[in-house]
Design a protein around this motif. Structure first.
Motif, mmCIF file in Angstrom:
data_model
loop_
_atom_site.group_PDB
_atom_site.id
_atom_site.type_symbol
_atom_site.label_atom_id
_atom_site.label_comp_id
_atom_site.label_asym_id
_atom_site.label_seq_id
_atom_site.Cartn_x
_atom_site.Cartn_y
_atom_site.Cartn_z
ATOM 1 N N ILE A 77 6.367 54.128 54.465
ATOM 2 C CA ILE A 77 7.142 54.943 55.326
ATOM 3 C C ILE A 77 8.605 55.271 54.811
ATOM 4 C CG2 ILE A 77 8.233 55.553 57.612
ATOM 5 C CD1 ILE A 77 5.992 53.711 58.925
ATOM 6 N N VAL A 78 9.074 56.628 54.346
ATOM 7 C CA VAL A 78 10.132 56.704 53.525
ATOM 8 C C VAL A 78 10.854 57.774 54.397
ATOM 9 C CG1 VAL A 78 9.093 56.236 51.199
ATOM 10 C CG2 VAL A 78 8.877 58.540 52.286
ATOM 11 N N GLY A 79 10.433 58.175 55.539
ATOM 12 C CA GLY A 79 11.302 58.946 56.280
ATOM 13 C C GLY A 79 10.882 58.938 57.950
ATOM 14 N N ARG A 80 11.842 59.439 58.694
ATOM 15 C CA ARG A 80 11.527 59.332 60.188
ATOM 16 C C ARG A 80 12.628 60.345 60.915
ATOM 17 N NH1 ARG A 80 15.698 56.267 62.695
ATOM 18 N NH2 ARG A 80 17.065 55.206 61.156
ATOM 19 N N THR A 81 12.311 60.154 62.092
ATOM 20 C CA THR A 81 13.313 61.059 62.881
ATOM 21 C C THR A 81 14.650 60.040 63.295
ATOM 22 O OG1 THR A 81 12.726 60.715 65.371
ATOM 23 C CG2 THR A 81 11.448 62.404 63.868
ATOM 24 N N ARG A 82 15.683 60.581 63.732
ATOM 25 C CA ARG A 82 16.707 59.649 64.087
ATOM 26 C C ARG A 82 16.436 59.043 65.610
ATOM 27 N NH1 ARG A 82 18.402 64.936 64.309
ATOM 28 N NH2 ARG A 82 18.900 65.983 66.363
ATOM 29 N N TYR A 83 15.271 59.446 66.167
ATOM 30 C CA TYR A 83 14.761 58.867 67.345
ATOM 31 C C TYR A 83 13.623 57.814 67.273
ATOM 32 C CZ TYR A 83 16.926 63.110 69.169
ATOM 33 O OH TYR A 83 17.858 63.985 69.429
ATOM 34 N N CYS A 84 13.299 57.568 65.867
ATOM 35 C CA CYS A 84 12.254 56.717 65.514
ATOM 36 C C CYS A 84 12.938 55.219 65.311
ATOM 37 C CB CYS A 84 11.569 57.128 64.557
ATOM 38 S SG CYS A 84 10.340 58.615 64.477
ATOM 39 N N PRO A 122 15.244 55.809 55.978
ATOM 40 C CA PRO A 122 16.188 56.988 56.252
ATOM 41 C C PRO A 122 15.941 58.015 57.103
ATOM 42 C CG PRO A 122 15.765 56.851 53.861
ATOM 43 C CD PRO A 122 14.709 55.900 54.641
ATOM 44 N N ALA A 123 16.543 58.503 57.830
ATOM 45 C CA ALA A 123 16.432 59.381 59.351
ATOM 46 C C ALA A 123 16.532 60.926 58.582
ATOM 47 C CB ALA A 123 17.466 59.387 60.265
ATOM 48 N N VAL A 124 15.579 61.660 58.644
ATOM 49 C CA VAL A 124 15.551 62.835 57.905
ATOM 50 C C VAL A 124 15.213 64.018 58.880
ATOM 51 C CG1 VAL A 124 14.623 62.005 55.694
ATOM 52 C CG2 VAL A 124 12.835 62.732 57.414
ATOM 53 N N ALA A 125 15.303 63.781 60.159
ATOM 54 C CA ALA A 125 14.897 65.029 60.980
ATOM 55 C C ALA A 125 15.257 64.785 62.501
ATOM 56 C CB ALA A 125 13.691 65.476 60.786
ATOM 57 N N GLY A 126 15.260 65.380 63.374
ATOM 58 C CA GLY A 126 14.842 64.982 64.950
ATOM 59 C C GLY A 126 13.549 65.457 64.949
ATOM 60 N N THR A 127 13.088 65.481 66.218
ATOM 61 C CA THR A 127 11.934 65.651 66.809
ATOM 62 C C THR A 127 11.773 67.485 66.830
ATOM 63 O OG1 THR A 127 12.341 65.595 69.123
ATOM 64 C CG2 THR A 127 11.390 63.502 68.005
ATOM 65 N N LYS A 128 12.987 67.777 67.002
ATOM 66 C CA LYS A 128 12.965 69.225 67.151
ATOM 67 C C LYS A 128 13.782 70.144 66.041
ATOM 68 C CE LYS A 128 10.799 68.762 70.920
ATOM 69 N NZ LYS A 128 9.312 68.990 71.160
ATOM 70 N N LEU A 177 15.128 70.045 61.608
ATOM 71 C CA LEU A 177 14.694 69.394 60.476
ATOM 72 C C LEU A 177 16.151 69.434 59.277
ATOM 73 C CD1 LEU A 177 11.792 71.411 59.311
ATOM 74 C CD2 LEU A 177 11.534 69.128 59.875
ATOM 75 N N LYS A 178 16.111 68.380 58.737
ATOM 76 C CA LYS A 178 17.060 68.396 57.524
ATOM 77 C C LYS A 178 16.374 68.553 56.278
ATOM 78 C CE LYS A 178 20.332 65.516 60.176
ATOM 79 N NZ LYS A 178 21.356 64.421 60.298
ATOM 80 N N LEU A 179 15.907 69.531 55.965
ATOM 81 C CA LEU A 179 15.054 69.796 54.902
ATOM 82 C C LEU A 179 15.280 69.039 53.668
ATOM 83 C CD1 LEU A 179 12.224 71.277 54.287
ATOM 84 C CD2 LEU A 179 13.389 73.444 53.717
ATOM 85 N N GLU A 180 16.669 69.286 53.077
ATOM 86 C CA GLU A 180 17.020 68.501 51.950
ATOM 87 C C GLU A 180 16.800 67.258 52.090
ATOM 88 O OE1 GLU A 180 20.444 68.594 54.963
ATOM 89 O OE2 GLU A 180 19.126 69.914 54.224
ATOM 90 N N LYS A 181 17.002 66.499 53.218
ATOM 91 C CA LYS A 181 16.864 65.235 53.140
ATOM 92 C C LYS A 181 15.269 64.665 52.905
ATOM 93 C CE LYS A 181 20.728 63.680 56.141
ATOM 94 N NZ LYS A 181 21.354 62.716 54.838
ATOM 95 N N ILE A 182 14.552 65.552 53.453
ATOM 96 C CA ILE A 182 13.166 65.240 53.395
ATOM 97 C C ILE A 182 12.777 65.594 52.044
ATOM 98 C CG2 ILE A 182 10.611 66.258 53.856
ATOM 99 C CD1 ILE A 182 11.757 66.984 56.649
ATOM 100 N N HIS A 183 13.398 66.606 51.310
ATOM 101 C CA HIS A 183 13.007 66.818 49.705
ATOM 102 C C HIS A 183 13.552 65.471 48.911
ATOM 103 C CE1 HIS A 183 11.720 70.902 50.219
ATOM 104 N NE2 HIS A 183 12.920 71.453 50.403
ATOM 105 N N GLU A 184 14.681 65.002 49.330
ATOM 106 C CA GLU A 184 15.168 63.715 48.506
ATOM 107 C C GLU A 184 14.300 62.587 48.579
ATOM 108 O OE1 GLU A 184 19.065 62.521 50.677
ATOM 109 O OE2 GLU A 184 19.873 64.437 49.801
ATOM 110 N N VAL A 185 13.336 62.586 49.731
ATOM 111 C CA VAL A 185 12.263 61.367 49.888
ATOM 112 C C VAL A 185 11.114 61.570 49.270
ATOM 113 C CG1 VAL A 185 13.616 60.292 51.830
ATOM 114 C CG2 VAL A 185 11.705 61.824 52.067
ATOM 115 N N GLN A 186 10.764 63.021 48.869
ATOM 116 C CA GLN A 186 9.595 63.350 48.393
ATOM 117 C C GLN A 186 8.319 62.630 48.821
ATOM 118 O OE1 GLN A 186 10.552 61.900 44.312
ATOM 119 N NE2 GLN A 186 11.132 64.182 43.661
#
Length: 274
Positions: A57-64, A74-80, A82-91
C-alpha cells in the motif's frame, strides 16, 4: 556430472498481466500481483492491511487512519476529492475504490491513468465477497478466506434483538438516516431490527421532524460518524421523540471488512434500549 539450477528469487519475476471484472462489471487489466496499491476507502484500506498487504500500500485517503500503521502511508486523496499530482508521485499499479465511498468522476479521472478496481458493498454477503475478492485481486487468497471464515463465525454469536422499529441517523441539517441497500441497514436487520425507512427510494433519505414522529420508532441510534453526534443532540432527539429510546453508538462498528470482527464483539456487549 551434477548440474545445479539457480532460480532467481520470486520478486525477480516480471509481473503478469491479469484481467478481472470488478463489482460494477468493469474490465480491469493490471500487473499481477500488484506491488504498488492506492486504496481510497477506509474500510477496504483497513482490510488490505488485515490480509497482509502493508508493504504494497503506497497511497490512502486522509480518512484511512486504521490500523495505526496506515498513517505512515502517504495520504493522496479524500474519499470525495483527489490530489492527482500526489497519486502520480506514488506511481500505483492498481487503485482500489468503492462505489459509495468514492465518486464516479473520481473513478473516471483515475482510470485514464491507472487500472482502477471498484468494489460495491451494500450487504453483509457483499462484504464477504469484497474481502474474498481483495484476496484474489492481490494474490492473498488464503489470508482473505481465513478472515471471512473468522468473521462468519463471529457473526453467529451476534445477539438476536426484539423486532423493534429502529432509525440509524448519520447526519443532521438535514437529518439523514441509513436506508435501503446499505451495509448499515443489512447489519441492523441481521440484529433483528425493523428499519422503516427502507421504503424510501433513497439509500440515505433526508427526514423532517414530522417524519420521525410518524415512524413510531422504538429506538433511534445516533452515529458517531460521519456526523459526530454527542449528548447535546441526544437530548434534542429525546425532546422531539419522548416515547422513543435515543442512544449514541459507535459508527465505526458499522464498517465492513476486517472491522466486522471488532463490530461483532461490540454488538454482543452493547446494551440496546429495546
Amino acid at each position: 556430472m551434477n548440474l545445479r539450477f539457480h532460480l532467481p528469487p520470486k520478486e525477480a519475476f516480471i509481473s503478469l498481466k491479469k484481467e478481472i471484472i470488478d463489482h460494477l462489471g468493469r474490465t480491469v487489466v493490471y500487473n499481477f500481483p500488484p506491488k504498488r496499491i492506492v486504496t481510497l476507502c477506509p474500510g477496504i484500506t483497513e482490510t488490505l492491511f488485515g490480509i497482509g498487504l502493508e508493504k504494497e500500500i503506497v497511497g490512502r485517503t486522509r480518512y484511512c487512519i486504521y490500523p495505526e500503521q496506515a498513517k505512515n502511508v502517504p495520504a493522496v486523496a479524500g474519499t470525495k476529492d483527489l490530489k492527482l499530482e500526489k497519486i502520480h508521485e506514488v506511481q500505483p499499479d492498481l487503485i482500489i475504490m468503492e462505489k459509495e465511498e468514492n465518486t464516479k468522476e473520481m473513478v473516471d479521472i483515475l482510470a485514464e491513468f491507472y487500472p482502477v478496481y471498484v468494489a460495491e458493498v451494500q450487504t453483509i454477503e457483499e462484504a464477504y465477497r469484497m474481502i474474498t475478492d481483495m484476496g484474489s485481486l492481490t494474490d492473498h487468497e488464503q489470508q482473505s478466506e481465513s478472515l471471512v471464515t473468522e468473521i462468519k463465525q463471529a457473526f453467529t454469536e451476534l445477539p438476536t434483538l426484539p423486532a423493534a422499529r429502529v432509525a440509524y441517523v448519520i447526519w443532521q441539517k438535514p437529518y439523514m438516516v441509513a436506508g435501503k441497500d446499505t451495509y448499515i441497514n443489512s447489519l441492523l436487520q441481521k440484529l433483528g431490527f425493523i428499519t422503516p425507512f427502507v421504503e424510501s427510494s433513497d439509500r440515505y433519505p433526508a427526514l423532517t421532524e414530522e417524519q420521525f414522529k410518524e415512524a413510531n420508532l422504538d429506538l433511534v441510534l445516533l452515529s458517531s460518524e460521519p456526523y459526530p453526534f454527542k449528548e447535546k443532540q441526544q437530548v434534542q432527539f429525546q425532546e422531539m421523540l419522548p416515547d422513543s429510546a435515543i442512544q449514541l453508538i459507535d459508527g465505526e462498528m458499522f464498517w465492513y471488512g476486517v472491522r466486522m470482527l471488532e463490530g461483532a464483539k461490540y454488538f454482543k456487549d452493547f446494551s440496546f434500549d429495546v
